[in-house]
Design a protein around this motif. Structure first.
Motif, PDB file in Angstrom:
ATOM      1  N   LEU A 143      -4.713  10.929 -17.570  1.00 36.95           N
ATOM      2  CA  LEU A 143      -4.064  12.185 -17.186  1.00 36.95           C
ATOM      3  C   LEU A 143      -4.431  12.700 -15.801  1.00 36.95           C
ATOM      4  N   ALA A 144      -5.591  12.356 -15.270  1.00 39.50           N
ATOM      5  CA  ALA A 144      -6.024  12.946 -14.002  1.00 39.50           C
ATOM      6  C   ALA A 144      -6.626  11.889 -13.095  1.00 39.50           C
ATOM      7  N   GLY A 145      -6.366  12.026 -11.798  1.00 42.15           N
ATOM      8  CA  GLY A 145      -6.861  11.074 -10.816  1.00 42.15           C
ATOM      9  C   GLY A 145      -5.825  10.011 -10.514  1.00 42.15           C
ATOM     10  N   SER A 146      -5.884   9.463  -9.314  1.00 44.17           N
ATOM     11  CA  SER A 146      -4.849   8.510  -8.897  1.00 44.17           C
ATOM     12  C   SER A 146      -4.891   7.211  -9.701  1.00 44.17           C
ATOM     13  N   SER A 147      -6.075   6.702 -10.028  1.00 44.92           N
ATOM     14  CA  SER A 147      -6.159   5.454 -10.799  1.00 44.92           C
ATOM     15  C   SER A 147      -5.493   5.600 -12.156  1.00 44.92           C
ATOM     16  N   SER A 148      -5.682   6.763 -12.779  1.00 48.30           N
ATOM     17  CA  SER A 148      -5.068   7.015 -14.086  1.00 48.30           C
ATOM     18  C   SER A 148      -3.569   7.219 -13.962  1.00 48.30           C
ATOM     19  N   ARG A 202      -9.676  14.962 -10.389  1.00 45.90           N
ATOM     20  CA  ARG A 202     -10.656  14.601 -11.419  1.00 45.90           C
ATOM     21  C   ARG A 202     -12.077  14.992 -11.022  1.00 45.90           C
ATOM     22  N   GLN A 203     -12.379  14.860  -9.747  1.00 47.57           N
ATOM     23  CA  GLN A 203     -13.707  15.204  -9.249  1.00 47.57           C
ATOM     24  C   GLN A 203     -13.537  16.047  -7.990  1.00 47.57           C
ATOM     25  N   ALA A 204     -14.063  17.258  -8.006  1.00 48.20           N
ATOM     26  CA  ALA A 204     -13.956  18.137  -6.839  1.00 48.20           C
ATOM     27  C   ALA A 204     -14.601  17.469  -5.634  1.00 48.20           C
ATOM     28  N   GLY A 205     -13.902  17.555  -4.496  1.00 46.37           N
ATOM     29  CA  GLY A 205     -14.418  16.979  -3.263  1.00 46.37           C
ATOM     30  C   GLY A 205     -14.075  15.530  -3.049  1.00 46.37           C
ATOM     31  N   ALA A 206     -13.391  14.905  -4.005  1.00 44.52           N
ATOM     32  CA  ALA A 206     -13.032  13.496  -3.900  1.00 44.52           C
ATOM     33  C   ALA A 206     -11.527  13.351  -3.720  1.00 44.52           C
ATOM     34  N   ALA A 207     -11.137  12.305  -3.020  1.00 45.21           N
ATOM     35  CA  ALA A 207      -9.720  11.998  -2.838  1.00 45.21           C
ATOM     36  C   ALA A 207      -9.508  10.510  -3.066  1.00 45.21           C
ATOM     37  N   SER A 208      -8.301  10.136  -3.468  1.00 47.13           N
ATOM     38  CA  SER A 208      -8.026   8.725  -3.736  1.00 47.13           C
ATOM     39  C   SER A 208      -6.537   8.449  -3.742  1.00 47.13           C
ATOM     40  N   VAL A 209      -6.223   7.177  -3.573  1.00 44.41           N
ATOM     41  CA  VAL A 209      -4.856   6.669  -3.741  1.00 44.41           C
ATOM     42  C   VAL A 209      -4.961   5.423  -4.609  1.00 44.41           C
ATOM     43  N   ALA A 210      -3.941   5.146  -5.406  1.00 46.10           N
ATOM     44  CA  ALA A 210      -4.001   3.991  -6.316  1.00 46.10           C
ATOM     45  C   ALA A 210      -2.614   3.478  -6.616  1.00 46.10           C
ATOM     46  N   ALA A 211      -2.540   2.203  -6.980  1.00 46.67           N
ATOM     47  CA  ALA A 211      -1.278   1.573  -7.372  1.00 46.67           C
ATOM     48  C   ALA A 211      -1.525   0.670  -8.569  1.00 46.67           C
ATOM     49  N   ALA A 212      -0.506   0.512  -9.399  1.00 46.35           N
ATOM     50  CA  ALA A 212      -0.639  -0.261 -10.639  1.00 46.35           C
ATOM     51  C   ALA A 212      -0.608  -1.758 -10.376  1.00 46.35           C
ATOM     52  N   ILE A 213      -1.310  -2.503 -11.224  1.00 48.18           N
ATOM     53  CA  ILE A 213      -1.325  -3.963 -11.206  1.00 48.18           C
ATOM     54  C   ILE A 213      -0.653  -4.458 -12.480  1.00 48.18           C
ATOM     55  N   LEU A 244      -1.096   0.836   1.988  1.00 48.42           N
ATOM     56  CA  LEU A 244      -1.959  -0.347   1.964  1.00 48.42           C
ATOM     57  C   LEU A 244      -2.314  -0.752   0.531  1.00 48.42           C
ATOM     58  N   VAL A 245      -2.658   0.232  -0.287  1.00 48.13           N
ATOM     59  CA  VAL A 245      -3.027  -0.049  -1.674  1.00 48.13           C
ATOM     60  C   VAL A 245      -1.827  -0.567  -2.458  1.00 48.13           C
ATOM     61  N   ALA A 246      -0.662   0.043  -2.239  1.00 46.52           N
ATOM     62  CA  ALA A 246       0.547  -0.408  -2.930  1.00 46.52           C
ATOM     63  C   ALA A 246       0.871  -1.852  -2.566  1.00 46.52           C
ATOM     64  N   ASP A 247       0.722  -2.187  -1.290  1.00 48.68           N
ATOM     65  CA  ASP A 247       0.997  -3.553  -0.856  1.00 48.68           C
ATOM     66  C   ASP A 247      -0.008  -4.524  -1.463  1.00 48.68           C
ATOM     67  N   ALA A 248      -1.287  -4.136  -1.487  1.00 46.59           N
ATOM     68  CA  ALA A 248      -2.314  -4.998  -2.080  1.00 46.59           C
ATOM     69  C   ALA A 248      -2.070  -5.195  -3.575  1.00 46.59           C
ATOM     70  N   ALA A 249      -1.694  -4.129  -4.274  1.00 40.57           N
ATOM     71  CA  ALA A 249      -1.419  -4.228  -5.713  1.00 40.57           C
ATOM     72  C   ALA A 249      -0.221  -5.143  -5.973  1.00 40.57           C
ATOM     73  N   ARG A 250       0.793  -5.081  -5.109  1.00 44.96           N
ATOM     74  CA  ARG A 250       1.945  -5.977  -5.256  1.00 44.96           C
ATOM     75  C   ARG A 250       1.523  -7.429  -5.059  1.00 44.96           C
ATOM     76  N   GLN A 251       0.655  -7.680  -4.076  1.00 48.10           N
ATOM     77  CA  GLN A 251       0.203  -9.045  -3.833  1.00 48.10           C
ATOM     78  C   GLN A 251      -0.631  -9.561  -5.008  1.00 48.10           C
ATOM     79  N   VAL A 252      -1.522  -8.722  -5.530  1.00 50.63           N
ATOM     80  CA  VAL A 252      -2.321  -9.121  -6.689  1.00 50.63           C
ATOM     81  C   VAL A 252      -1.409  -9.447  -7.868  1.00 50.63           C
TER      82      VAL A 252
END
Length: 303
Positions: A143-148, A202-213, A244-252
């Motif tokens: 529910l929270a955070g980019s990885s999720s 999810r965590q105050a002070g943290a930032a992130s980006v993520a893409a699905a595999i 960059l992360v989206a492209d890497a996830a597509r390659q994986v």
């Protein structure tokens, strides 16, 4: 039977034992007592105690005489490591994670989906003195955070609707999305742009980006992420890192045999733009600076 907390098990003895192992894994590194196990899994205390005793005898679980609490033991570790060795995803992904970390100077992580949860399975740490670090093996909701959110957005609408119907949107920070309508809107945006963004959700002070595999079967394996202190992730860099992360996830995913539908081609960043971003974000500290710097770091265990 599937309770709202995400545990999947049946009423058989084996199913109950697996549910206990799953609960201990979710609670790790904290130890829990038999009363907690019985309450969380809706089991009679005598049944929970018997299961824990049997698991302890087989070294799947360790019992602390002083605290009267349990945690996973060496038997569970051996099985877990064997399962990880049997999966090629980490070997494939780690190479891309190292490249992402080298290019951006931030921490790259890998999460694997487990039912309605996800678990961190690998990370490549940032070279910065102040950096993000996650606890490998820790489990989190979708529910929270980019990885999720990247995992959740990659699931069919019916599965997302089923999940949201059974799980409450709990506020973890002031930035956590707690509106179902807002979360659906965010998931649609993630699908459109190919990556998820979090600024302190999810965590105050943290930032992130993520893409699905994705695996060859089309199943969502998990997500690939870049994370770091929020003040280093400007809106412009969130977009660039996301691409960059989206492209890497597509390659994986492609290396794992996944073939996306022809109607939804995956745009790749231009060679010139990729080169420009790589040059701009190479870590600037010299080897001598890194060697002389103190070993202290700000560690954030969740994002």
């Amino acid at each position: 039977m599937e309770p709202a907390d995400g545990h999947r098990y049946t009423t058989s003895g084996l199913g109950r034992a697996l549910a206990v192992i799953d609960l201990l894994a979710e609670s790790s590194p904290e130890m829990i007592g038999v009363s907690t196990v019985a309450r969380e899994l809706n089991l009679p205390k005598a049944v929970a105690h018997r299961i824990l005793k049997e698991l302890t005898a087989n070294q799947f679980v360790t019992f602390d005489e002083g605290t009267r609490r349990y945690r996973l033991g060496p038997g569970a570790l051996a099985v877990g490591l064997a399962a990880l060795r049997a999966i090629d995803v980490q070997a494939v992904t780690n190479r891309h994670m190292r490249r992402l970390s080298e290019v951006t100077g931030e921490t790259a992580t890998l999460s694997m989906r487990q039912g309605w949860m996800r678990v961190y399975t690998d990370q490549v740490l940032s070279p910065h003195e102040i950096r993000m670090s996650v606890t490998l093996g820790s489990r989190h909701s979708l529910l929270a955070g980019s990885s999720s959110k990247a995992i959740l957005a990659a699931l069919p609408d019916a599965e997302v609707a089923e999940y949201l119907a059974d799980h409450e949107l709990v506020s973890l920070t002031a930035a956590t999305i707690t509106s179902v309508e807002q979360l659906w809107a965010d998931l649609r945006q993630i699908r459109q742009q190919g990556y998820a963004v979090s600024r302190g959700e999810r965590q105050a002070g943290a930032a992130s980006v993520a893409a699905a595999i994705h695996l060859a079967s089309g199943e969502v394996y998990g997500s690939l992420s870049l994370c770091g202190p929020q003040d280093r992730f400007s809106p412009r860099l969130l977009t660039e890192y996301g691409e960059l992360v989206a492209d890497a996830a597509r390659q994986v995913s492609a290396e794992l045999g996944y073939q996306p539908a022809a109607s939804t081609p995956a745009p790749a960043p231009s060679e010139q733009g990729e080169r420009r971003r790589a040059v701009r974000r190479q870590p600037t500290r010299s080897a001598a600076d890194q060697a002389d710097s103190s070993s202290a770091e700000v560690v954030v265990s969740q994002k």
